[in-house]
Write an enzyme that holds these catalytic residues in place. Structure first.
Site, short mmCIF file in Angstrom:
data_model
loop_
_atom_site.label_atom_id
_atom_site.label_comp_id
_atom_site.label_asym_id
_atom_site.label_seq_id
_atom_site.Cartn_x
_atom_site.Cartn_y
_atom_site.Cartn_z
N HIS A 81 -9.68 4.87 0.21
CA HIS A 81 -9.49 6.30 -0.04
C HIS A 81 -10.42 7.07 0.89
O HIS A 81 -11.39 7.70 0.45
CB HIS A 81 -9.74 6.62 -1.52
N HIS B 132 -6.87 -1.28 2.02
CA HIS B 132 -6.50 0.06 1.57
C HIS B 132 -7.75 0.76 1.06
O HIS B 132 -8.45 0.22 0.19
CB HIS B 132 -5.45 -0.03 0.46
N HIS C 268 -3.42 10.31 -0.63
CA HIS C 268 -3.88 9.09 -1.28
C HIS C 268 -4.89 8.30 -0.43
O HIS C 268 -5.99 8.05 -0.90
CB HIS C 268 -2.67 8.22 -1.64
N GLU D 248 -12.14 7.11 21.88
CA GLU D 248 -11.81 5.69 21.71
C GLU D 248 -10.46 5.47 21.01
O GLU D 248 -9.90 4.39 21.07
CB GLU D 248 -12.92 4.98 20.93
N GLU E 234 -2.02 -3.08 -5.96
CA GLU E 234 -1.27 -2.89 -4.71
C GLU E 234 -0.89 -4.22 -4.08
O GLU E 234 -0.55 -4.26 -2.90
CB GLU E 234 -2.07 -2.04 -3.71
O1 2HA Z 1 -7.05 1.49 -7.47
O2 2HA Z 1 -6.32 2.47 -4.84
O3 2HA Z 1 -3.68 2.63 -4.71
C1 2HA Z 1 -6.24 0.97 -6.62
C2 2HA Z 1 -5.67 1.97 -5.71
C3 2HA Z 1 -4.26 2.24 -5.88
ZN ZN Z 2 -5.30 3.81 -3.60
#
Ligand code: 2HA
Ligand code: ZN
Length: 274
Positions: free
Chosen positions: A143, A141, A212, A171, A117
């Site tokens: 998950h 980023h 995602h 909050e 990414e």
């Molecule tokens: O593994 O999370 O978006 C990487 C990720 C791709």
């Molecule tokens: Zn991801």
């Protein structure tokens, strides 16, 4: 300093990776983290740099990131392994003078590359650097489970997600008064998702990727992790409430949201209020 891993930037980066792992947001190679180093960070780390690798062109460009250095997680690497094996899991990359290529100056040993990414992180660093007059340094980023789950049931609009999150924890309007952006499902890793996300990040500190995960930004590791944690916690509360199957009897009203904003001296995104 006898070891690059003692540098405050490296310590903060590794700690944040392990915090995300501990929260359960980084199964397998899921998620990625990048940090735009300060001049002081670079001075502290430079003595440990190796002979730079070759320049690798990107299909995104950002002139305001020319010559910058980033710490990045590696493509295909596991957050779980960041602390036990930093030299394979992480790297430092330098950006060229045109702002469209990187080369490895530390870590990512044995053929590693920056996160898949990296184009999204790079574009978002560029946008957030401008939006915050240079203050933003972290793009994260993850998950995050409950926020992903909500993208199956809520309309995929900035307004719907911002309101649901604001109403689910007091909050939230203080932590992200501008709301959150929402991107539809898109192929991970490419220039398209990078551009769509960076459009959102002109306005917001965080964006949600449907089915995602979450994209969060901030000036330092604490603030960025705190933002992701706050958003995910609020999604968890909303999710628990929905899971009871009971009608919602009371929530945080728009009147209360306005009162919170006034007391905490933040400007709420009026477009999301009734
Ligand atoms: O593994 O999370 O978006 C990487 C990720 C791709
Ligand atoms: Zn991801």
């Amino acid at each position: 300093m006898t070891d690059i891993l003692q540098a405050p930037a490296m310590r903060g980066f590794i700690r944040m990776c392990m915090d995300g792992w501990d929260r359960g947001w980084h199964e397998r190679n899921g998620g990625n983290l990048t940090y735009r180093m300060t001049d002081e960070d670079v001075v502290q780390c430079r003595t440990f740099f190796k002979a730079p690798g070759p320049w690798v062109m990107m299909d995104v460009q950002a002139e305001n990131l020319a010559g910058e250095y980033f710490i990045t997680t590696g493509s295909g690497k596991y957050f779980r392994n960041v602390e036990p094996d930093p030299v394979h899991s992480l790297g430092i990359v330098e950006i060229n003078e045109n702002g469209n290529a990187w080369r490895i100056v530390w870590g990512l040993e044995d053929g590693g590359k920056p996160t898949s990414e990296f184009p999204s992180h790079f574009m978002n660093h560029s946008v957030r650097k401008t939006a915050t007059n240079g203050a933003n340094r972290v793009i994260y980023h993850c998950h995050a489970t409950n926020i992903i789950a909500l993208t199956y049931i809520l309309p995929l609009t900035d307004r719907d997600f911002s309101r649901a999150l604001w109403q689910s924890a007091t909050e939230c309007p203080v932590v992200f008064p501008e709301g959150v952006g929402v991107c539809p499902w898109m192929v991970p890793g490419g220039a398209d998702i990078a551009k769509a996300t960076s459009e959102k990040m002109k306005t917001y500190q965080a964006a949600i990727w449907a089915q995602h995960g979450l994209f969060a930004s901030g000036p330092d590791f604490d603030t960025t992790f705190g933002l992701a944690h706050t958003i995910e916690k609020s999604a968890e509360i909303y999710w628990k409430v929905l899971a009871t199957g009971q009608p919602i009897r009371q929530t945080i009203t728009d009147e209360v949201l306005r009162a919170i904003a006034k007391d905490f001296n933040v400007v709420l995104n009026e477009a999301f209020l009734n």
